[in-house]
Motif scaffolding. Structure first.
Motif, PDB file in Angstrom:
ATOM      1  N   ALA A   1      50.466  17.817  66.099  1.00 44.72           N
ATOM      2  CA  ALA A   1      49.536  16.727  65.815  1.00 44.72           C
ATOM      3  C   ALA A   1      49.516  16.337  64.347  1.00 44.72           C
ATOM      4  O   ALA A   1      49.056  15.238  63.997  1.00 44.72           O
ATOM      5  CB  ALA A   1      48.123  17.114  66.267  1.00 44.72           C
ATOM      6  N   THR A   2      50.031  17.190  63.475  1.00 43.55           N
ATOM      7  CA  THR A   2      50.048  16.879  62.038  1.00 43.55           C
ATOM      8  C   THR A   2      51.378  16.274  61.592  1.00 43.55           C
ATOM      9  O   THR A   2      51.546  15.988  60.396  1.00 43.55           O
ATOM     10  CB  THR A   2      49.800  18.162  61.237  1.00 43.55           C
ATOM     11  OG1 THR A   2      50.832  19.111  61.516  1.00 43.55           O
ATOM     12  CG2 THR A   2      48.453  18.769  61.585  1.00 43.55           C
ATOM     13  N   THR A   3      52.327  16.090  62.486  1.00 38.55           N
ATOM     14  CA  THR A   3      53.647  15.568  62.126  1.00 38.55           C
ATOM     15  C   THR A   3      53.939  14.303  62.907  1.00 38.55           C
ATOM     16  O   THR A   3      53.364  14.064  63.971  1.00 38.55           O
ATOM     17  CB  THR A   3      54.740  16.606  62.419  1.00 38.55           C
ATOM     18  OG1 THR A   3      54.764  16.883  63.817  1.00 38.55           O
ATOM     19  CG2 THR A   3      54.492  17.904  61.649  1.00 38.55           C
ATOM     20  N   THR A   4      54.820  13.510  62.367  1.00 38.13           N
ATOM     21  CA  THR A   4      55.297  12.321  63.074  1.00 38.13           C
ATOM     22  C   THR A   4      56.409  12.709  64.034  1.00 38.13           C
ATOM     23  O   THR A   4      56.891  13.856  64.043  1.00 38.13           O
ATOM     24  CB  THR A   4      55.804  11.270  62.087  1.00 38.13           C
ATOM     25  OG1 THR A   4      56.927  11.819  61.365  1.00 38.13           O
ATOM     26  CG2 THR A   4      54.713  10.874  61.098  1.00 38.13           C
ATOM     27  N   LEU A   5      56.817  11.718  64.830  1.00 36.74           N
ATOM     28  CA  LEU A   5      57.883  11.981  65.793  1.00 36.74           C
ATOM     29  C   LEU A   5      59.186  12.340  65.092  1.00 36.74           C
ATOM     30  O   LEU A   5      59.894  13.276  65.501  1.00 36.74           O
ATOM     31  CB  LEU A   5      58.077  10.770  66.701  1.00 36.74           C
ATOM     32  CG  LEU A   5      59.219  10.862  67.720  1.00 36.74           C
ATOM     33  CD1 LEU A   5      58.982  12.018  68.674  1.00 36.74           C
ATOM     34  CD2 LEU A   5      59.374   9.550  68.478  1.00 36.74           C
ATOM     35  N   ALA A   6      59.501  11.598  64.028  1.00 37.36           N
ATOM     36  CA  ALA A   6      60.750  11.877  63.310  1.00 37.36           C
ATOM     37  C   ALA A   6      60.728  13.263  62.698  1.00 37.36           C
ATOM     38  O   ALA A   6      61.716  14.012  62.752  1.00 37.36           O
ATOM     39  CB  ALA A   6      60.974  10.816  62.244  1.00 37.36           C
ATOM     40  N   GLU A   7      59.550  13.670  62.099  1.00 40.42           N
ATOM     41  CA  GLU A   7      59.438  15.005  61.506  1.00 40.42           C
ATOM     42  C   GLU A   7      59.508  16.083  62.572  1.00 40.42           C
ATOM     43  O   GLU A   7      60.107  17.145  62.361  1.00 40.42           O
ATOM     44  CB  GLU A   7      58.140  15.108  60.721  1.00 40.42           C
ATOM     45  CG  GLU A   7      58.094  14.201  59.495  1.00 40.42           C
ATOM     46  CD  GLU A   7      56.722  14.227  58.837  1.00 40.42           C
ATOM     47  OE1 GLU A   7      55.788  14.785  59.457  1.00 40.42           O
ATOM     48  OE2 GLU A   7      56.577  13.688  57.723  1.00 40.42           O
ATOM     49  N   ALA A   8      58.870  15.815  63.726  1.00 41.23           N
ATOM     50  CA  ALA A   8      58.900  16.809  64.803  1.00 41.23           C
ATOM     51  C   ALA A   8      60.310  17.018  65.337  1.00 41.23           C
ATOM     52  O   ALA A   8      60.706  18.156  65.635  1.00 41.23           O
ATOM     53  CB  ALA A   8      57.963  16.366  65.926  1.00 41.23           C
ATOM     54  N   LEU A   9      61.051  15.922  65.447  1.00 41.47           N
ATOM     55  CA  LEU A   9      62.425  16.053  65.926  1.00 41.47           C
ATOM     56  C   LEU A   9      63.340  16.676  64.886  1.00 41.47           C
ATOM     57  O   LEU A   9      64.317  17.346  65.227  1.00 41.47           O
ATOM     58  CB  LEU A   9      62.964  14.686  66.351  1.00 41.47           C
ATOM     59  CG  LEU A   9      62.255  14.014  67.539  1.00 41.47           C
ATOM     60  CD1 LEU A   9      62.870  12.658  67.816  1.00 41.47           C
ATOM     61  CD2 LEU A   9      62.297  14.897  68.777  1.00 41.47           C
ATOM     62  N   GLU A  10      63.036  16.451  63.614  1.00 39.52           N
ATOM     63  CA  GLU A  10      63.905  16.940  62.548  1.00 39.52           C
ATOM     64  C   GLU A  10      63.623  18.398  62.195  1.00 39.52           C
ATOM     65  O   GLU A  10      64.565  19.199  62.082  1.00 39.52           O
ATOM     66  CB  GLU A  10      63.724  16.062  61.306  1.00 39.52           C
ATOM     67  CG  GLU A  10      64.645  16.447  60.153  1.00 39.52           C
ATOM     68  CD  GLU A  10      64.464  15.527  58.965  1.00 39.52           C
ATOM     69  OE1 GLU A  10      65.131  15.763  57.928  1.00 39.52           O
ATOM     70  OE2 GLU A  10      63.658  14.568  59.058  1.00 39.52           O
ATOM     71  N   ARG A  11      62.324  18.756  62.024  1.00 35.60           N
ATOM     72  CA  ARG A  11      61.991  20.105  61.585  1.00 35.60           C
ATOM     73  C   ARG A  11      61.040  20.819  62.533  1.00 35.60           C
ATOM     74  O   ARG A  11      60.527  21.890  62.212  1.00 35.60           O
ATOM     75  CB  ARG A  11      61.344  20.056  60.199  1.00 35.60           C
ATOM     76  CG  ARG A  11      62.257  19.492  59.119  1.00 35.60           C
ATOM     77  CD  ARG A  11      61.588  19.586  57.756  1.00 35.60           C
ATOM     78  NE  ARG A  11      60.341  18.822  57.709  1.00 35.60           N
ATOM     79  CZ  ARG A  11      60.267  17.522  57.390  1.00 35.60           C
ATOM     80  NH1 ARG A  11      61.384  16.866  57.100  1.00 35.60           N
ATOM     81  NH2 ARG A  11      59.108  16.898  57.371  1.00 35.60           N
ATOM     82  N   GLY A  12      60.793  20.230  63.704  1.00 36.93           N
ATOM     83  CA  GLY A  12      59.809  20.806  64.607  1.00 36.93           C
ATOM     84  C   GLY A  12      60.196  22.156  65.164  1.00 36.93           C
ATOM     85  O   GLY A  12      59.341  23.036  65.358  1.00 36.93           O
ATOM     86  N   VAL A  13      61.475  22.377  65.425  1.00 33.97           N
ATOM     87  CA  VAL A  13      61.911  23.640  66.036  1.00 33.97           C
ATOM     88  C   VAL A  13      61.630  24.809  65.109  1.00 33.97           C
ATOM     89  O   VAL A  13      61.011  25.817  65.490  1.00 33.97           O
ATOM     90  CB  VAL A  13      63.406  23.562  66.407  1.00 33.97           C
ATOM     91  CG1 VAL A  13      63.906  24.919  66.877  1.00 33.97           C
ATOM     92  CG2 VAL A  13      63.624  22.516  67.491  1.00 33.97           C
ATOM     93  N   SER A  14      62.065  24.711  63.862  1.00 37.38           N
ATOM     94  CA  SER A  14      61.858  25.815  62.913  1.00 37.38           C
ATOM     95  C   SER A  14      60.388  26.005  62.578  1.00 37.38           C
ATOM     96  O   SER A  14      59.886  27.142  62.492  1.00 37.38           O
ATOM     97  CB  SER A  14      62.661  25.552  61.636  1.00 37.38           C
ATOM     98  OG  SER A  14      62.260  24.327  61.030  1.00 37.38           O
ATOM     99  N   GLN A  15      59.649  24.904  62.389  1.00 37.47           N
ATOM    100  CA  GLN A  15      58.226  25.022  62.077  1.00 37.47           C
ATOM    101  C   GLN A  15      57.450  25.653  63.220  1.00 37.47           C
ATOM    102  O   GLN A  15      56.619  26.546  63.013  1.00 37.47           O
ATOM    103  CB  GLN A  15      57.658  23.644  61.733  1.00 37.47           C
ATOM    104  CG  GLN A  15      58.170  23.071  60.419  1.00 37.47           C
ATOM    105  CD  GLN A  15      57.626  21.681  60.152  1.00 37.47           C
ATOM    106  OE1 GLN A  15      56.972  21.080  61.012  1.00 37.47           O
ATOM    107  NE2 GLN A  15      57.894  21.159  58.960  1.00 37.47           N
ATOM    108  N   LEU A  16      57.699  25.207  64.417  1.00 38.86           N
ATOM    109  CA  LEU A  16      56.999  25.771  65.562  1.00 38.86           C
ATOM    110  C   LEU A  16      57.337  27.249  65.775  1.00 38.86           C
ATOM    111  O   LEU A  16      56.467  28.042  66.177  1.00 38.86           O
ATOM    112  CB  LEU A  16      57.334  24.980  66.826  1.00 38.86           C
ATOM    113  CG  LEU A  16      56.652  23.622  66.976  1.00 38.86           C
ATOM    114  CD1 LEU A  16      57.136  22.925  68.235  1.00 38.86           C
ATOM    115  CD2 LEU A  16      55.139  23.785  67.017  1.00 38.86           C
ATOM    116  N   ARG A  17      58.587  27.634  65.526  1.00 32.59           N
ATOM    117  CA  ARG A  17      58.958  29.031  65.693  1.00 32.59           C
ATOM    118  C   ARG A  17      58.141  29.920  64.750  1.00 32.59           C
ATOM    119  O   ARG A  17      57.604  30.965  65.152  1.00 32.59           O
ATOM    120  CB  ARG A  17      60.463  29.215  65.446  1.00 32.59           C
ATOM    121  CG  ARG A  17      60.911  30.658  65.653  1.00 32.59           C
ATOM    122  CD  ARG A  17      62.415  30.799  65.580  1.00 32.59           C
ATOM    123  NE  ARG A  17      62.932  30.381  64.286  1.00 32.59           N
ATOM    124  CZ  ARG A  17      63.668  29.299  64.080  1.00 32.59           C
ATOM    125  NH1 ARG A  17      63.938  28.499  65.111  1.00 32.59           N
ATOM    126  NH2 ARG A  17      64.112  28.993  62.879  1.00 32.59           N
TER     127      ARG A  17
END
Length: 339
Positions: A126-142
């Motif tokens: 919810a704190t990231t945009t779609l582009a940020e989630a697709l770009e860095r979402g995997v590592s951040q979520l891990r």
């Protein structure tokens, strides 16, 4: 999986190497551990088997980004039970007799961990945009999920240890994903077209080089053919000239030979004529001093050689008298030439 053999009023339990059994009898722990074997009375015993091997929990949920785009998160959580006794008291891992509902401990753990993952992932996305989630979402979520699950008090009190969290994918909706893929696909298609055009250009350039080489080869062959024709013509002219010169020399030699032969023949004829004339002159000189009767006799002798054969000859008196008169006639006086 544990093996239980049942007998009248008593049963025998044989544990497995990956199952931690807790035997409660009248509320007190009588047996616990891995690979246990013991006799028990089903009427006053409760058995719970907690797996002690690593457990894998796949999970899939949706979240909304800051720019109101729906994304799906696919993750996998690896955990294990480090306090089987506490787990058996907090969750249902009881060994049920045949005909009863199975234990629901695993489903309870899946629900707890899945809800925790979804809650923390939704807060993070919810704190990231779609582009940020697709770009860095995997590592951040891990990182976020690993830290949140390991620090969760409920999991710790239950005796569950989180070994690792793997975020496999963060994907938008299918139509949004296709729209995001379109520029990249167009760019890749443009690169592919450019590569095709460059390859065609290289092929055309190579074909042009090959055509030029073929044309140069044809020109070289034409030049060589022209030189060959010129050389053959020169050789033919030289052969004709040599043949004409040889014919001229042969004609001249033949003419000279014929001239020499004609001169020799003319000289021979002249010599023969001179000899014949000299002979005739000598003969005439001899005949000049002879008598007429002698000359007539010689003439008759010469004429007799060329006359045909005479079978019968009739001599009349007139012919005989005339001939005799001519033979005995005196010759006329010789007139001396005037000097």
């Amino acid at each position: 999986m544990a093996n239980i053999k049942r007998y009248p009023w008593i049963s025998h339990f044989l544990g497995s190497p990956t199952g931690y059994v807790v035997h409660l009898q009248k509320g007190m722990v009588r047996h616990q551990g891995v690979g246990q074997a013991f006799w028990f009375r089903p009427a006053n015993s409760v058995l719970s088997e907690v797996p002690v091997d690593d457990q894998e929990l796949p999970t899939l949920f949706h979240a909304i980004t800051r720019d109101h785009q729906d994304v799906s998160v696919q993750a996998n959580v690896t955990y294990r039970f480090i306090d089987p006794v506490a787990v058996s008291m907090r969750l249902d891992f009881g060994l049920q007799t045949a005909g009863k509902a199975p234990a629901t401990g695993r489903e309870q753990v899946s629900t707890i961990i899945g809800q925790l993952c979804q809650s923390h992932a939704i807060d993070q996305i919810a704190t990231t945009t779609l582009a940020e989630a697709l770009e860095r979402g995997v590592s951040q979520l891990r990182l976020v999920l690993t830290e949140a699950l390991r620090a969760d008090a409920r999991l710790q009190s239950t005796g569950i240890e989180i070994l690792g969290v793997q975020v496999l994918a963060v994907r938008p909706e299918s139509d949004v994903e296709r729209a995001l893929q379109t520029p990249v696909r167009e760019q890749l298609q443009a690169e592919a077209d450019r590569a095709v055009y460059e390859r065609r250009a290289v092929a055309v350039e190579r074909e042009r080089t090959i055509s030029e080489n073929e044309m140069a080869s044809q020109i070289e062959l034409a030049v060589r053919r022209e030189n060959l024709v010129a050389q053959e013509g020169a050789n033919a002219r030289r052969a004709a000239e040599e043949k004409a010169a040889a014919g001229l020399i042969e004609a001249q030699g033949s003419a000279e030979r014929k001239g020499i032969g004609a001169a020799a023949e003319a000289n021979q004829i002249r010599l023969v004529g001179e000899a014949a004339a000299a002979r005739e002159a000598a003969t005439m000189e001899v005949y000049r001093g002879m008598e007429q009767a002698t000359l007539l006799a010689l003439a008759l002798k010469d004429a007799a050689g060329s006359l045909p054969n005479i079978g019968n000859l009739t001599i009349t008196p007139d012919l005989l008298s005339g001939a005799l008169a001519g033979l005995f006639k005196e010759p006329a006086a010789t007139v001396e030439p005037t000097k």
